[in-house]
Design an enzyme around this catalytic site. Structure first.
Site, PDB file in Angstrom:
ATOM      1  N   ASP A  14      -0.411  -6.258  15.371  1.00 11.87           N
ATOM      2  CA  ASP A  14       0.044  -5.818  14.051  1.00 11.87           C
ATOM      3  C   ASP A  14       1.101  -6.799  13.550  1.00 11.87           C
ATOM      4  O   ASP A  14       1.705  -7.535  14.337  1.00 11.87           O
ATOM      5  CB  ASP A  14       0.632  -4.404  14.102  1.00 11.87           C
ATOM      6  CG  ASP A  14       0.992  -3.883  12.710  1.00 11.87           C
ATOM      7  OD1 ASP A  14       0.183  -4.066  11.781  1.00 11.87           O
ATOM      8  OD2 ASP A  14       2.096  -3.325  12.529  1.00 11.87           O
ATOM      9  N   SER A  15       1.329  -6.781  12.254  1.00  3.32           N
ATOM     10  CA  SER A  15       2.389  -7.612  11.694  1.00  3.32           C
ATOM     11  C   SER A  15       3.755  -7.192  12.233  1.00  3.32           C
ATOM     12  O   SER A  15       4.679  -7.987  12.262  1.00  3.32           O
ATOM     13  CB  SER A  15       2.377  -7.489  10.169  1.00  3.32           C
ATOM     14  OG  SER A  15       2.469  -6.126   9.800  1.00  3.32           O
ATOM     15  N   CYS A  77      -3.489  -3.906  12.156  1.00  2.00           N
ATOM     16  CA  CYS A  77      -2.919  -4.137  10.823  1.00  2.00           C
ATOM     17  C   CYS A  77      -4.021  -4.142   9.763  1.00  2.00           C
ATOM     18  O   CYS A  77      -4.979  -4.923   9.857  1.00  2.00           O
ATOM     19  CB  CYS A  77      -2.211  -5.480  10.846  1.00  2.00           C
ATOM     20  SG  CYS A  77      -1.453  -5.960   9.297  1.00  2.00           S
ATOM     21  N   GLU A 163      10.525   0.870   7.531  1.00  2.00           N
ATOM     22  CA  GLU A 163      11.245  -0.165   8.294  1.00  2.00           C
ATOM     23  C   GLU A 163      12.757   0.087   8.276  1.00  2.00           C
ATOM     24  O   GLU A 163      13.454  -0.246   9.216  1.00  2.00           O
ATOM     25  CB  GLU A 163      10.958  -1.549   7.690  1.00  2.00           C
ATOM     26  CG  GLU A 163       9.551  -2.040   7.946  1.00  2.00           C
ATOM     27  CD  GLU A 163       9.360  -2.638   9.336  1.00  2.00           C
ATOM     28  OE1 GLU A 163      10.320  -3.194   9.877  1.00  2.00           O
ATOM     29  OE2 GLU A 163       8.241  -2.536   9.871  1.00  2.00           O
ATOM     30  N   CYS A 197      -2.646   1.842   5.853  1.00  2.00           N
ATOM     31  CA  CYS A 197      -1.538   0.975   6.291  1.00  2.00           C
ATOM     32  C   CYS A 197      -0.926   1.620   7.520  1.00  2.00           C
ATOM     33  O   CYS A 197      -0.727   2.846   7.561  1.00  2.00           O
ATOM     34  CB  CYS A 197      -0.493   0.837   5.187  1.00  2.00           C
ATOM     35  SG  CYS A 197       0.998  -0.014   5.736  1.00  2.00           S
ATOM     36  N   HIS A 199       1.977   1.807   8.633  1.00  2.00           N
ATOM     37  CA  HIS A 199       3.285   2.476   8.526  1.00  2.00           C
ATOM     38  C   HIS A 199       3.200   3.876   7.916  1.00  2.00           C
ATOM     39  O   HIS A 199       4.112   4.681   8.082  1.00  2.00           O
ATOM     40  CB  HIS A 199       4.220   1.655   7.644  1.00  2.00           C
ATOM     41  CG  HIS A 199       4.779   0.452   8.321  1.00  2.00           C
ATOM     42  ND1 HIS A 199       3.984  -0.531   8.848  1.00  2.00           N
ATOM     43  CD2 HIS A 199       6.063   0.075   8.555  1.00  2.00           C
ATOM     44  CE1 HIS A 199       4.767  -1.476   9.362  1.00  2.00           C
ATOM     45  NE2 HIS A 199       6.022  -1.127   9.203  1.00  2.00           N
TER      46      HIS A 199
HETATM   47  N1  DGL Z   1       0.803  -3.572   9.149  1.00  2.00           N
HETATM   48  C1  DGL Z   1       0.644  -3.655   7.717  1.00  2.00           C
HETATM   49  C2  DGL Z   1      -0.655  -2.969   7.296  1.00  2.00           C
HETATM   50  O1  DGL Z   1      -1.200  -2.116   7.987  1.00  2.00           O
HETATM   51  C3  DGL Z   1       1.810  -3.051   6.986  1.00  2.00           C
HETATM   52  C4  DGL Z   1       3.089  -3.809   7.145  1.00  2.00           C
HETATM   53  C5  DGL Z   1       3.078  -5.190   6.521  1.00  2.00           C
HETATM   54  O2  DGL Z   1       3.044  -5.307   5.285  1.00  2.00           O
HETATM   55  O3  DGL Z   1       3.130  -6.143   7.300  1.00  2.00           O
HETATM   56  O4  DGL Z   1      -1.168  -3.281   6.250  1.00  2.00           O
END
Ligand code: DGL
Length: 279
Positions: A14-15, A77, A163, A197, A199
């Site tokens: 993931d990011s 992600c 975050e 997403c 989050h």
């Molecule tokens: N992990 C990203 C997603 O699921 C969300 C966070 C980001 O923007 O890096 O799209």
């Protein structure tokens, strides 16, 4: 590590922290395997980055996880799944030393579920600006369900709220209600909403509070776990390459101590993260 018969953990990328919600769903469904979670926290968020950058960063992460012996990598992600998965699968994997390794994403398994959930065929998709602009969900939905109507809606404030540990605050109510109102103004017939997403599950209580009655929510953790279990059943040649000690390592490109601290917001267990460098 790079030989054809490599065995190892399932990589989950993931990011940043959000993919821990996907990892949790996968480990709940498949607890006996080993996992390596990689969060590119130093370069997050990906949601506002261009196609080329998300692709390059994601490819670097996948290559790193492959170099650690992972035969299979899940892009937890959504932004990476939307902007990088197809290119990696079609252009990069075949050229690698072991083209039998696999990279899978979260968009396809999420969309597959819709047929069991939606009655009106009107689907709302919440995602990062990058995921929504890519139209990946809309395209996948029209491929699998040509009669369905998909409406994507970007929620640029939702990731920063999570975050910054503001997901439970009164301020979060404002931004959650605002985006839900906007989505349903665009299509009042929506009966199913994808949280596209990693989050967004952290905002679940507030999303449920403002979602119109009777609307179903599609959450990716559980879906990805069930879909991966099904994939491994159908691919025994991959399943036998995954090691089974029920372990999980956590790697981050940012501070290991900060990752360990923040991960407790996403997971119910203590995490001891390790720092790595990508790129
Ligand atoms: N992990 C990203 C997603 O699921 C969300 C966070 C980001 O923007 O890096 O799209």
């Amino acid at each position: 590590m790079d030989d054809k018969s490599s065995t190892g953990a399932i990589g989950v990328f993931d990011s940043g922290y959000g993919g821990l919600t996907v990892l949790e769903g996968i480990r709940a469904a498949l607890p006996h395997y080993d996992y390596i979670y990689l969060g590119d926290n130093a370069r997050a968020p990906y949601g506002v980055r261009s196609f080329g950058i998300v692709y390059r960063f994601t490819l670097e992460a996948v290559q790193y996880l492959f170099s650690m012996g992972c035969p299979l990598v899940i892009l937890g992600c959504n932004t990476a799944s939307a902007k990088a998965l197809r290119s990696i699968q079609q252009n990069d994997l075949p050229l690698m030393s072991d083209p039998s390794r696999r990279v899978l994403g979260v968009i396809r398994p999420t969309v597959e579920k819709l047929g069991q959930i939606s009655r009106s065929g009107h689907i709302g998709v919440f995602g990062t600006p990058g995921t929504v602009a890519s139209h990946s969900y809309d395209m996948e939905i029209s491929k699998l369900y040509p009669d369905f109507t998909a409406t994507g809606h970007a929620c640029p404030m939702w990731v920063p709220l999570v975050e910054n540990r503001e997901s439970m605050s009164d301020g979060a109510d404002y931004f959650v209600k605002q985006e839900i109102d906007r989505l349903f103004a665009d299509d009042p017939l929506i009966d199913t909403v994808i949280l596209g997403c990693t989050h967004y599950p952290l905002l679940l209580d507030k999303i449920r509070k403002y979602l119109p009655a009777g609307v179903s929510l599609v959450l990716q953790g559980e879906i990805t776990g069930a879909s991966l279990a099904d994939y491994l059943r159908r691919h025994p040649e991959m399943e036998c390459r995954i090691t089974r000690n029920a372990s999980c390592r956590y790697l981050t490109t940012e501070s290991a101590s900060r990752f360990s601290e923040m991960a407790s917001v996403f997971l119910s267990t203590q995490v001891d993260a390790e720092h790595i460098t990508l790129g």
